[in-house]
Each structure stands twice: as structure tokens, then as C-alpha cells.
Design a protein around this motif. Structure first.
Motif, PDB file in Angstrom:
ATOM      1  N   LEU A  40      29.661   4.750  32.430  1.00 57.74           N
ATOM      2  CA  LEU A  40      28.240   5.030  32.636  1.00 57.74           C
ATOM      3  C   LEU A  40      28.119   6.202  33.593  1.00 57.74           C
ATOM      4  N   VAL A  41      27.460   7.265  33.157  1.00 57.25           N
ATOM      5  CA  VAL A  41      27.309   8.456  34.001  1.00 57.25           C
ATOM      6  C   VAL A  41      25.932   8.397  34.668  1.00 57.25           C
ATOM      7  N   ILE A  42      25.944   8.038  35.952  1.00 52.62           N
ATOM      8  CA  ILE A  42      24.705   7.874  36.720  1.00 52.62           C
ATOM      9  C   ILE A  42      24.250   9.231  37.254  1.00 52.62           C
ATOM     10  N   GLY A  43      22.936   9.446  37.233  1.00 54.72           N
ATOM     11  CA  GLY A  43      22.355  10.627  37.874  1.00 54.72           C
ATOM     12  C   GLY A  43      21.065  10.241  38.569  1.00 54.72           C
ATOM     13  N   THR A  44      20.854  10.773  39.770  1.00 50.51           N
ATOM     14  CA  THR A  44      19.571  10.548  40.453  1.00 50.51           C
ATOM     15  C   THR A  44      19.088  11.890  40.985  1.00 50.51           C
ATOM     16  N   THR A  95      14.644  17.744  46.469  1.00 51.26           N
ATOM     17  CA  THR A  95      15.526  18.863  46.112  1.00 51.26           C
ATOM     18  C   THR A  95      16.983  18.406  46.035  1.00 51.26           C
ATOM     19  N   ALA A  96      17.212  17.075  46.097  1.00 55.23           N
ATOM     20  CA  ALA A  96      18.580  16.559  46.169  1.00 55.23           C
ATOM     21  C   ALA A  96      18.846  15.524  45.083  1.00 55.23           C
ATOM     22  N   GLY A  97      20.123  15.305  44.826  1.00 55.24           N
ATOM     23  CA  GLY A  97      20.469  14.310  43.816  1.00 55.24           C
ATOM     24  C   GLY A  97      21.918  13.892  43.931  1.00 55.24           C
ATOM     25  N   MET A  98      22.292  12.927  43.103  1.00 54.79           N
ATOM     26  CA  MET A  98      23.651  12.389  43.111  1.00 54.79           C
ATOM     27  C   MET A  98      24.150  12.192  41.690  1.00 54.79           C
ATOM     28  N   VAL A  99      25.470  12.254  41.545  1.00 59.84           N
ATOM     29  CA  VAL A  99      26.107  11.939  40.266  1.00 59.84           C
ATOM     30  C   VAL A  99      27.292  11.029  40.551  1.00 59.84           C
ATOM     31  N   TYR A 100      27.453  10.012  39.713  1.00 59.58           N
ATOM     32  CA  TYR A 100      28.586   9.102  39.869  1.00 59.58           C
ATOM     33  C   TYR A 100      28.918   8.506  38.506  1.00 59.58           C
ATOM     34  N   ILE A 102      24.724   7.489  29.255  1.00 61.15           N
ATOM     35  CA  ILE A 102      24.187   8.394  30.271  1.00 61.15           C
ATOM     36  C   ILE A 102      22.924   7.769  30.853  1.00 61.15           C
ATOM     37  N   ASP A 103      22.859   7.734  32.166  1.00 66.21           N
ATOM     38  CA  ASP A 103      21.684   7.215  32.864  1.00 66.21           C
ATOM     39  C   ASP A 103      20.650   8.327  33.012  1.00 66.21           C
ATOM     40  N   GLY A 104      19.540   8.169  32.296  1.00 64.85           N
ATOM     41  CA  GLY A 104      18.427   9.111  32.453  1.00 64.85           C
ATOM     42  C   GLY A 104      17.205   8.380  32.968  1.00 64.85           C
ATOM     43  N   THR A 105      17.429   7.208  33.547  1.00 64.81           N
ATOM     44  CA  THR A 105      16.307   6.412  34.061  1.00 64.81           C
ATOM     45  C   THR A 105      15.871   7.003  35.393  1.00 64.81           C
TER      46      THR A 105
END
Ligand SMILES: [Zn+2]
Length: 311
Positions: free
Chosen positions: A136-140, A144-149, A113-116
Motif C-alpha cells: 500500500l503506497v500511502i500519501g498525505t 505545503t508539506a506531505g509524507m509518503v510511506y 495507492i492511497d488517494g484518500t
């Protein structure tokens, strides 16, 4: 009995046993990583390793809900481990008190999991995931916005961000509601990937506008990582927040904290970091080569870092 409301779901059912055997690595236990860790621990993931070198600051508590006021000044991995074990004593939690580096092996984990909170760190993780063929589960999250991939082979995260710059991690402001939303999506995507297959596409969400969309991601023919050419250059990155300037070396470098203590006025001493005076402001120096400046002009900050890191 603990997971009865979850095993009732057709999506989980007997998969609960597999979750209890799963071994996952969470890189970065700030806003995204600590929240995803809590959700996955409560969901019964049996083995969680937390990798982070950072300490908890008061300004983290606005969104990092695994931590409380008494945790300020503690290592994030230590505080997170204690809280996770108190949530579920059956969860085996391990800690790695250093930044993720291209040399860190991920072969023993089922999923990462990406928590960077930086583009550079995420690309180093992307390389590692491709090299070791791990999901690898990316999160940004920013503003107020974000992405998951979910990266599982090609197309990878570098396919998506090639040539783009990112401002996340620059403390330019982020709402706790978006980091929780993104971390929840990451946790769900991780469970689905462990039990069946990863969700497809890039998911974008804005919690303020209540808008979201899912975009198909094509492989980028210019992507080096997909061709097995792993690079990630290690230019020192500076990013400017409201009154703070953060500098970090993407590849960890050990800083001699004893030398920092001797040469500077120490404001506060932590085990793995030291806060010292610099001009009218302060700098928090982490032993793994990250610097957080408050009220220090950029030229003075750059001069300070250049005197310490090998560039
Ligand atoms: Zn790629």
C-alpha cells in the motif's frame, strides 16, 4: 515506442512488460489519486481500478489537474477514466463508484495507492493491506508539506500514526505543488515496488521550505493492526475548514437521496449527490454518507447529520 524514454532506464528496462501486466487499485481520485493515476497510466501500467464516490467541484481544479472546467459536477471516477483512456487507450480502466470499506476485497490487485484524504480512511486501507498482504503506497498532503510511506507488512501506517490526530482532508488549505510532488513520489514508489522492492522509510517533504528527510520507521509494539487486530471504529468525523464543515461516516452508509430531495430545497442535483439549502447555507449530501456544509454553523450541521445517519 510510447515508453522508449522509460525502457531506456536501467531501473525499468524489461520491467516495462511487467508494468503492462500490473493491476493496481487507486482509492480516492482527488489531488493525490488522480495525479498518481495519470503518471502510472502514462508510464504504461496496464490495469487501473479507480475507487471514489465524490463529484468534481470547481475548488478541486486548483490541484486536480486530470480534470478540467467541463468536468465540474461529474463523478470523479467517470471523468478520470475518460481522461486516462484518452491518454493511453491500451490502459484498462475500471471504476468503483463507492467509498472503500473494510469489506472491499483487494486480493485481485498487485498494489494499492492511497488517494484518500482522511486518517480514518487510510487506516481502513492499512488494515486491508495487512490482511490481504498487499503493498500500500500511502500519501498525505496538507498545507505545503506531505509524507509518503509504503506499507508492506510491518511496520505499518498505524505504527506511525498511533495516537496522533490528523487535519488533512479538512480543507484547511493545500498547495497544488505539494499534492503533485507527493503523488509523483507515490507513483515512483509504486513502480519500484512492482518491479523490485519498496523504498524504505517514511519520506517527509515541504515544497515551500524545500526541506525533506527520510526517517527509519520502527515497528510499534502497541500497534493492533500489526498483531492482526483490525478495528477501525466508525465514529462520525467532523472537520472544520475555512467556511466549510465536512462530516463523513468512515463506514459507508447509504443515504436515501429521494428523502433528502423531498424534505429540502434542492439547489443542484447530481446523480450520486444532492446540494440542498440549510438555513443560510447549503449542504452537499453524498449517497454514501458524506456531507459537505457551507456557511452552516456546527450545531445545525450535527443536527442535520444525526437526522439521517445511523449513529
Ligand atoms: Zn503496525
Amino acid at each position: 515506442m510510447r515508453h522508449i524514454h522509460q525502457t531506456a532506464l536501467p531501473q525499468i528496462g524489461e520491467g516495462q512488460e511487467r508494468l503492462s501486466q500490473a493491476n493496481i487499485l487507486i482509492v480516492g481520485v482527488g489531488a493525490l489519486g488522480s495525479t498518481a493515476a495519470e503518471i502510472l497510466c502514462r508510464a504504461g501500467v496496464g490495469n487501473i481500478t479507480l475507487c471514489d464516490f465524490d463529484i468534481i467541484e470547481e475548488s478541486n481544479l486548483q490541484r486536480q489537474s486530470l480534470y478540467t472546467t467541463v468536468d465540474i459536477g461529474r463523478l470523479k471516477v467517470e471523468a478520470a477514466k475518460e481522461h486516462l483512456i484518452s491518454i493511453d487507450p491500451n490502459c484498462l480502466v475500471k471504476t468503483v463508484e463507492e467509498p472503500f470499506s473494510p469489506d472491499t476485497s483487494i486480493s485481485e490487485y498487485d498494489l494499492v495507492i492511497d488517494g484518500t484524504d482522511s486518517l480514518d480512511a487510510r487506516l481502513v486501507l492499512n488494515d486491508a493491506a495487512l490482511r490481504h498482504k498487499k503493498p500500500l503506497v500511502i500519501g498525505t498532503a496538507s498545507g505545503t508539506a506531505g509524507m509518503v510511506y509504503v506499507v508492506q507488512g510491518s511496520p505499518c501506517w498505524q505504527c506511525i500514526v498511533q495516537g496522533k490526530t490528523s487535519t488533512d482532508g479538512c480543507e484547511s488549505g493545500v498547495l497544488g505543488a505539494i499534492t503533485h510532488a507527493i503523488a509523483s513520489l507515490q507513483a515512483a514508489a509504486a513502480m519500484r515496488t512492482l518491479l523490485t522492492s519498496p523504498p524504505q522509510g517514511l519520506f517527509e517533504l515541504d515544497v515551500w521550505e524545500m526541506q525533506w528527510r527520510s526517517i527509519a520507521v520502527p515497528q510499534n509494539p502497541a500497534c493492533d493492526a500489526c498483531k492482526g487486530r483490525f478495528r477501525h471504529e466508525t465514529a462520525l468525523r467532523f472537520c472544520q475548514g475555512r467556511s466549510r464543515l465536512i462530516a463523513r461516516s468512515p463506514v459507508p452508509q447509504v443515504v436515501d437521496l429521494e428523502m433528502i430531495r423531498k424534505r429540502n430545497d434542492v439547489v443542484k442535483d447530481y446523480r450520486t449527490a444532492v446540494l440542498v439549502k440549510l438555513g443560510e447555507g447549503t449542504v452537499l449530501v453524498h449517497k454514501h454518507g458524506a456531507f459537505e456544509f457551507t456557511d452552516v454553523p456546527e450545531p445545525a450541521a450535527k443536527e442535520f447529520v444525526k437526522g439521517i445517519l445511523k449513529m
